[in-house]
Design a protein around this motif. Structure first.
Motif, PDB file in Angstrom:
ATOM      1  N   GLY A   1      13.022  -6.055  -1.083  1.00  0.00           N
ATOM      2  CA  GLY A   1      11.413  -6.217  -1.651  1.00  0.00           C
ATOM      3  C   GLY A   1      11.554  -5.613  -2.273  1.00  0.00           C
TER       4      GLY A   1
ATOM      5  N   GLN B   1       5.938  -8.835   7.345  1.00  0.00           N
ATOM      6  CA  GLN B   1       4.698  -9.579   6.519  1.00  0.00           C
ATOM      7  C   GLN B   1       5.996  -9.105   5.568  1.00  0.00           C
ATOM      8  OE1 GLN B   1       3.119 -10.830   8.518  1.00  0.00           O
ATOM      9  NE2 GLN B   1       4.276 -10.173  10.019  1.00  0.00           N
ATOM     10  N   GLY B   2       6.050  -8.551   4.507  1.00  0.00           N
ATOM     11  CA  GLY B   2       6.969  -8.239   3.009  1.00  0.00           C
ATOM     12  C   GLY B   2       5.978  -7.190   2.340  1.00  0.00           C
ATOM     13  N   THR B   3       6.228  -7.112   1.310  1.00  0.00           N
ATOM     14  CA  THR B   3       5.972  -6.364   0.775  1.00  0.00           C
ATOM     15  C   THR B   3       5.067  -5.505  -0.353  1.00  0.00           C
ATOM     16  OG1 THR B   3       8.641  -5.310   0.653  1.00  0.00           O
ATOM     17  CG2 THR B   3       7.448  -3.877  -1.144  1.00  0.00           C
TER      18      THR B   3
END
Length: 446
Positions: free
Chosen positions: A428, A76-78
């Motif tokens: 990220g 889901q990302g950083t």
């Protein structure tokens, strides 16, 4: 209060456990023996970054925000998942500096370098991220910290940033009771505390003295010293004077041997078997080495070491020479220099992968990170960080990702960059508070 178990018994138990996964490091470079068993495999060539399949968590401290941040990197990302306020006094900037997580993943151990009066040791239970007990006063400016593999002892170097240029100390904390059980005089401005994989030794460097210092964690005493001065690399006597002490000795008409004797007598730790008050230092000696320091000229450091990092198998120690822009590799068995690794500008903190193949360095003045193949000692990538003043680095337990903190300048936020060590690319970034410094890897979830 529970009794502290014998350090010797505790460390023997650790020594009996298997050493962390790792392989012997070898190279064909000038100072390295031509043939070594168990060579690390060369690092793989970079690939296109793949999306992470799992979630990875790290904790990072921001000194000018008095916060710790829990950062998650994954599919889901950083993101900054949680912000944890630290310290006791709203009017004081207490400055979270050193962070390390116990091998069992249960506790975060942290130092604050400032505050009233000198900074403290803290312990948090991870998950709920709640403070376990009150903070513990240590020496002046507690900085880098590490814990033994069994989690029973934390070792913090007291950097003494704002004090006189006199030999400082390593504090040993029995973590279950937050008790300082030893304070070991080492050198001037110690930094970069790291414990060997088997838990038997702790290593730190002396920024003002160009020394690597080894502490025996069975008896909590200095066991070996190593000169890092350019052209003078090699073992030192245990009572070797610091550069600062030697300079002051000359000013006072003392010889260097006498100065070394004086330094070794200033609160040197005897074996500790139960909680005790921190050793005291003879005020007469402190005054003696502190007088006239502003007027004295000493030879400048040629290495200015900022970090000491054991290899994954404990066979070598890597020392970051911030001033010389190089990393020195020292064999722990022969206690000899075996390799020099050239770096970018201002090498600062180091970390090695659990599989023993790569080392990652932050380049503080270079605003970048550098990745090295440990089988050859060759730099395989240098990547700019998202903001200025690269500081700390930690690596995931699967050897896949490096997490790098950068302080920023002025009103800039601190940053956490995520580096894919296979693709050798930044994948990220998260904003945290200003002056991001200590950073520690927590866990992977699948």
């Amino acid at each position: 209060m529970p009794l502290v178990p014998s350090p010797r018994k505790s460390r023997r138990a650790v020594a009996a456990a298997p050493v962390l996964a790792g392989v012997a490091i070898a190279t064909a470079l000038a100072l390295r023996p031509a043939s070594l068993a168990g060579q690390a495999k060369p690092a793989a060539a970079p690939t296109v970054p793949a999306a992470p399949l799992h979630d990875y968590w790290v904790y990072v401290g921001a000194e000018s925000a008095d916060n710790i941040y829990r950062v998650r990197f994954g599919p889901q990302g950083t993101v900054v998942e949680k912000t944890i306020g630290v310290g006791e006094l709203a009017a004081e900037m207490e400055g979270p500096h050193g962070l390390v997580i116990s091998q069992d993943g249960k506790y975060l151990h942290m130092t604050t370098g400032h505050g009233f009066p000198d900074g403290k040791y803290w312990r948090y239970e991870l998950g709920p991220d709640t403070l376990v007990g009150p903070g513990l006063l240590l020496g002046n400016f507690p900085a880098s910290i590490d814990v033994t593999p069994d989690g029973l002892y934390a070792l913090s170097v007291n950097f003494n940033l704002h004090g006189d240029m006199i030999p400082s100390t390593v504090s040993v904390i029995y973590t279950p009771t937050h008790t300082e059980v030893a304070r070991i005089v080492t050198c001037t401005m110690p930094h970069g505390s790291r414990v060997s994989p088997d838990g038997m030794r702790q290593y730190s460097t002396c920024m003002m003295d160009d020394q690597l210092v080894e502490v025996d964690t069975k008896d909590f005493v200095v066991s070996r010293r190593f000169s890092l001065a350019k052209g003078k690399e090699g073992p030192l006597a245990l009572n070797a004077p610091s550069m600062m002490a030697a300079g002051i000795a000359g000013m006072l008409g003392m010889d260097h041997a006498a100065a070394g004797h004086d330094m070794s007598s200033m609160g040197a730790a005897a074996p500790v078997k139960k909680p005790a008050a921190a050793p005291t230092i003879d005020p007469a000696q402190v005054g003696r080495v502190g007088m006239g320091i502003e007027k004295h000229t000493m030879a400048p450091a040629s290495c200015s070491p900022t970090w000491a990092q054991p290899s994954a198998n404990g066979a070598s120690i890597y020392v970051a020479c911030n001033k010389a822009d190089e990393i020195l590799e020292i064999d722990t068995k022969s206690w000899a220099l075996t390799r020099r690794i050239k770096t970018g500008r201002g090498v600062y903190n180091l970390a090695v992968t659990a599989n023993g193949r790569l080392m990652v360095a932050t380049l503080k003045q270079g605003n970048a990170i550098e990745i090295y193949d440990l089988s050859t000692g060759v730099s395989v990538a240098q990547l700019p960080t998202s903001t200025r003043l690269a500081h700390g680095v930690t690596i995931s337990s699967d050897s896949r990702y490096a997490f790098v903190s950068s302080e920023g300048q002025g009103a800039q936020p601190g940053k956490v960059d995520v580096i894919d060590l296979v693709a050798r690319a930044k994948v990220g970034t998260a904003d945290v508070g200003p002056q991001a410094s200590g950073i520690a890897f927590w866990k992977i979830t699948k």
